[in-house]
Every structure is written in C-alpha cells, then in structure tokens.
Scaffold this motif. Structure first.
Motif, PDB file in Angstrom:
ATOM      1  N   ARG A  28       0.545  -1.263  -0.335  1.00 36.28           N
ATOM      2  CA  ARG A  28       0.195   0.109   0.694  1.00 36.28           C
ATOM      3  C   ARG A  28       0.961   0.996  -0.344  1.00 36.28           C
ATOM      4  O   ARG A  28       0.850   2.283  -0.132  1.00 36.28           O
ATOM      5  N   ALA A  29       2.297   1.050   0.522  1.00 32.79           N
ATOM      6  CA  ALA A  29       3.396   2.528  -0.311  1.00 32.79           C
ATOM      7  C   ALA A  29       2.974   3.138  -1.240  1.00 32.79           C
ATOM      8  O   ALA A  29       3.214   2.672  -2.184  1.00 32.79           O
ATOM      9  N   GLN A  30       2.932   5.138  -1.280  1.00 34.07           N
ATOM     10  CA  GLN A  30       2.732   5.615  -2.160  1.00 34.07           C
ATOM     11  C   GLN A  30       4.248   6.011  -2.389  1.00 34.07           C
ATOM     12  O   GLN A  30       4.581   6.512  -3.801  1.00 34.07           O
ATOM     13  N   LEU A  31       4.867   6.135  -1.440  1.00 34.45           N
ATOM     14  CA  LEU A  31       6.552   7.003  -1.859  1.00 34.45           C
ATOM     15  C   LEU A  31       7.539   5.621  -1.321  1.00 34.45           C
ATOM     16  O   LEU A  31       7.232   5.343  -0.093  1.00 34.45           O
ATOM     17  N   VAL A  32       8.461   6.233  -2.030  1.00 31.81           N
ATOM     18  CA  VAL A  32       9.286   5.712  -1.301  1.00 31.81           C
ATOM     19  C   VAL A  32      10.567   6.092  -0.770  1.00 31.81           C
ATOM     20  O   VAL A  32      10.542   7.720  -1.774  1.00 31.81           O
ATOM     21  N   ILE A  33      11.410   6.268   0.066  1.00 28.51           N
ATOM     22  CA  ILE A  33      12.239   7.102  -0.109  1.00 28.51           C
ATOM     23  C   ILE A  33      13.784   6.857   0.344  1.00 28.51           C
ATOM     24  O   ILE A  33      14.277   6.193   1.128  1.00 28.51           O
ATOM     25  N   CYS A  34      14.967   7.403  -1.160  1.00 29.49           N
ATOM     26  CA  CYS A  34      16.036   6.245  -1.306  1.00 29.49           C
ATOM     27  C   CYS A  34      16.924   7.739  -0.593  1.00 29.49           C
ATOM     28  O   CYS A  34      17.166   9.066  -0.740  1.00 29.49           O
ATOM     29  N   LEU A  35      17.944   7.513   0.675  1.00 29.03           N
ATOM     30  CA  LEU A  35      19.274   7.825   0.432  1.00 29.03           C
ATOM     31  C   LEU A  35      20.550   7.924  -0.415  1.00 29.03           C
ATOM     32  O   LEU A  35      20.430   6.298  -0.603  1.00 29.03           O
ATOM     33  N   ILE A  36      20.142   8.658  -1.029  1.00 30.50           N
ATOM     34  CA  ILE A  36      21.398   8.567  -2.118  1.00 30.50           C
ATOM     35  C   ILE A  36      22.664   9.363  -2.530  1.00 30.50           C
ATOM     36  O   ILE A  36      23.383   8.767  -3.010  1.00 30.50           O
ATOM     37  N   ASP A  37      23.195   9.965  -1.171  1.00 36.03           N
ATOM     38  CA  ASP A  37      24.604  10.594  -1.429  1.00 36.03           C
ATOM     39  C   ASP A  37      24.630  11.394   0.032  1.00 36.03           C
ATOM     40  O   ASP A  37      23.701  12.023   0.544  1.00 36.03           O
ATOM     41  N   VAL A  38      26.240  10.842   0.566  1.00 40.26           N
ATOM     42  CA  VAL A  38      26.201  11.940   1.383  1.00 40.26           C
ATOM     43  C   VAL A  38      27.579  12.284   0.809  1.00 40.26           C
ATOM     44  O   VAL A  38      28.821  12.264   0.881  1.00 40.26           O
ATOM     45  N   GLN A  39      27.518  13.792   1.273  1.00 34.01           N
ATOM     46  CA  GLN A  39      29.090  14.317   1.228  1.00 34.01           C
ATOM     47  C   GLN A  39      29.304  15.657   2.082  1.00 34.01           C
ATOM     48  O   GLN A  39      28.021  16.242   3.043  1.00 34.01           O
ATOM     49  N   ARG A  40      30.427  15.438   2.488  1.00 30.90           N
ATOM     50  CA  ARG A  40      31.249  16.542   3.783  1.00 30.90           C
ATOM     51  C   ARG A  40      30.376  17.697   3.011  1.00 30.90           C
ATOM     52  O   ARG A  40      31.167  18.342   2.293  1.00 30.90           O
ATOM     53  N   ARG A  41      30.480  19.116   4.146  1.00 32.22           N
ATOM     54  CA  ARG A  41      30.153  19.823   3.874  1.00 32.22           C
ATOM     55  C   ARG A  41      31.372  20.932   4.181  1.00 32.22           C
ATOM     56  O   ARG A  41      31.446  22.077   3.874  1.00 32.22           O
ATOM     57  N   SER A  42      32.030  20.262   5.103  1.00 28.53           N
ATOM     58  CA  SER A  42      33.021  20.988   5.359  1.00 28.53           C
ATOM     59  C   SER A  42      34.475  20.607   5.492  1.00 28.53           C
ATOM     60  O   SER A  42      34.369  19.546   5.891  1.00 28.53           O
ATOM     61  N   ASN A  43      35.629  20.716   5.932  1.00 33.04           N
ATOM     62  CA  ASN A  43      37.114  20.518   5.983  1.00 33.04           C
ATOM     63  C   ASN A  43      37.167  20.310   7.339  1.00 33.04           C
ATOM     64  O   ASN A  43      38.240  19.938   7.769  1.00 33.04           O
ATOM     65  N   THR A  44      36.412  21.336   8.279  1.00 33.75           N
ATOM     66  CA  THR A  44      36.523  21.066   9.864  1.00 33.75           C
ATOM     67  C   THR A  44      35.431  20.143  10.486  1.00 33.75           C
ATOM     68  O   THR A  44      34.587  20.429  10.578  1.00 33.75           O
ATOM     69  N   ALA A  45      36.453  20.074  11.278  1.00 33.91           N
ATOM     70  CA  ALA A  45      35.709  18.837  12.349  1.00 33.91           C
ATOM     71  C   ALA A  45      34.840  18.858  12.743  1.00 33.91           C
ATOM     72  O   ALA A  45      35.499  20.044  13.859  1.00 33.91           O
ATOM     73  N   ILE A  46      33.390  18.477  13.497  1.00 31.14           N
ATOM     74  CA  ILE A  46      33.201  19.443  14.638  1.00 31.14           C
ATOM     75  C   ILE A  46      33.437  18.360  16.095  1.00 31.14           C
ATOM     76  O   ILE A  46      32.471  19.064  16.991  1.00 31.14           O
ATOM     77  N   GLY A  47      33.968  17.475  15.794  1.00 34.10           N
ATOM     78  CA  GLY A  47      34.422  16.678  17.004  1.00 34.10           C
ATOM     79  C   GLY A  47      34.583  15.317  16.621  1.00 34.10           C
ATOM     80  O   GLY A  47      34.790  15.270  15.529  1.00 34.10           O
ATOM     81  N   GLN A  48      35.155  14.365  17.918  1.00 33.26           N
ATOM     82  CA  GLN A  48      35.428  13.312  17.492  1.00 33.26           C
ATOM     83  C   GLN A  48      34.543  11.772  18.097  1.00 33.26           C
ATOM     84  O   GLN A  48      33.657  12.683  19.259  1.00 33.26           O
ATOM     85  N   CYS A  49      34.933  10.518  17.364  1.00 40.08           N
ATOM     86  CA  CYS A  49      33.883   9.408  18.053  1.00 40.08           C
ATOM     87  C   CYS A  49      35.094   8.995  18.073  1.00 40.08           C
ATOM     88  O   CYS A  49      36.344   8.422  17.752  1.00 40.08           O
TER      89      CYS A  49
END
Length: 127
Positions: A28-49
């Motif tokens: 019954r689904a009418q839409l499907v939402i797909c993640l198609i790309d991830v791009q880094r927005r900055s060269n500065t890290a906001i933190g670390q894991c």
C-alpha cells in the motif's frame, strides 16, 4: 565518508497500514524515500568519536534523498538536508573500515529535521 543509515526513523503513522488486518502492508506504500548521497560540507571536524582509544573525526554533511512514487517510479523530488545532530548522537556504535583507507563519520540529521522536511510530501496532497 561513513554514515550509519539505520538511524533514520519515521513516524509509525506514515507507514502503509492495512486497517482491516491491523498490520503494515508495504504493497500500500505510495512513496519511497532513498538516501542517494552523502557529501562532506566542511573540512573542519565538529568533534570526534572514540572507539577504544581510536578517535575518528565527525564532519558536517549534506544528505541527498530522492523521493519516488512507488506506482510509477517517478521522482517526486530530491531533497538536500544539512546535518544538525550532536556529535554524541552521530557516532555509530560499531564501525567497519579498512585501516589503510582511514575513516571519517558524517554528522547525522536529527529525527525532527528529517520529519519536518518530509512531512509536506507525506501528509500533503498527491502531486
């Protein structure tokens, strides 16, 4: 860039539901939402894991989603959503990577941001 995609959740009310059978019915689904790309927005890290002393940088990112109509496979829209989650909630529990290639993590999107951007498509009139 590494990101954990399973963290994206949507409201239960948005699921294709069969009222008679009282269960989700993906036919019954009418839409499907797909993640198609991830791009880094900055060269500065906001933190670390921190993974047992191994620190991995977290960078702001832009996530690109494509929303398609299930019946026709027609692209309804493409959305670029900027990451806005805290570093702590952007760190996946486990990561896999090749040591010789290095790794970086994409800052995640808060559930509220994702839902706000998708709500007009899911709850609005058909296009």
């Amino acid at each position: 860039m590494y990101t954990e995609f399973s963290t994206f959740t949507l409201p239960d009310a948005w699921q294709a539901y069969d009222d008679r059978r009282h269960e989700v019915d993906i036919s019954r689904a009418q839409l499907v939402i797909c993640l198609i790309d991830v791009q880094r927005r900055s060269n500065t890290a906001i933190g670390q894991c921190d993974y047992s002393g191994v620190k991995v940088d977290v960078f702001p990112a832009t996530f690109t989603f494509e929303v398609l109509e299930v019946k026709t496979a027609r692209t309804v829209t493409t959305l670029d959503i900027r990451s806005d989650e805290t570093v702590d909630f952007s760190c996946p529990g486990i990561i896999e990577y090749q040591v010789d290639q290095g790794v970086e993590i994409a800052q995640d999107i808060t559930p509220e941001t994702l839902r706000a951007r998708l709500r007009p498509l899911v709850m609005g009139p058909a296009q």
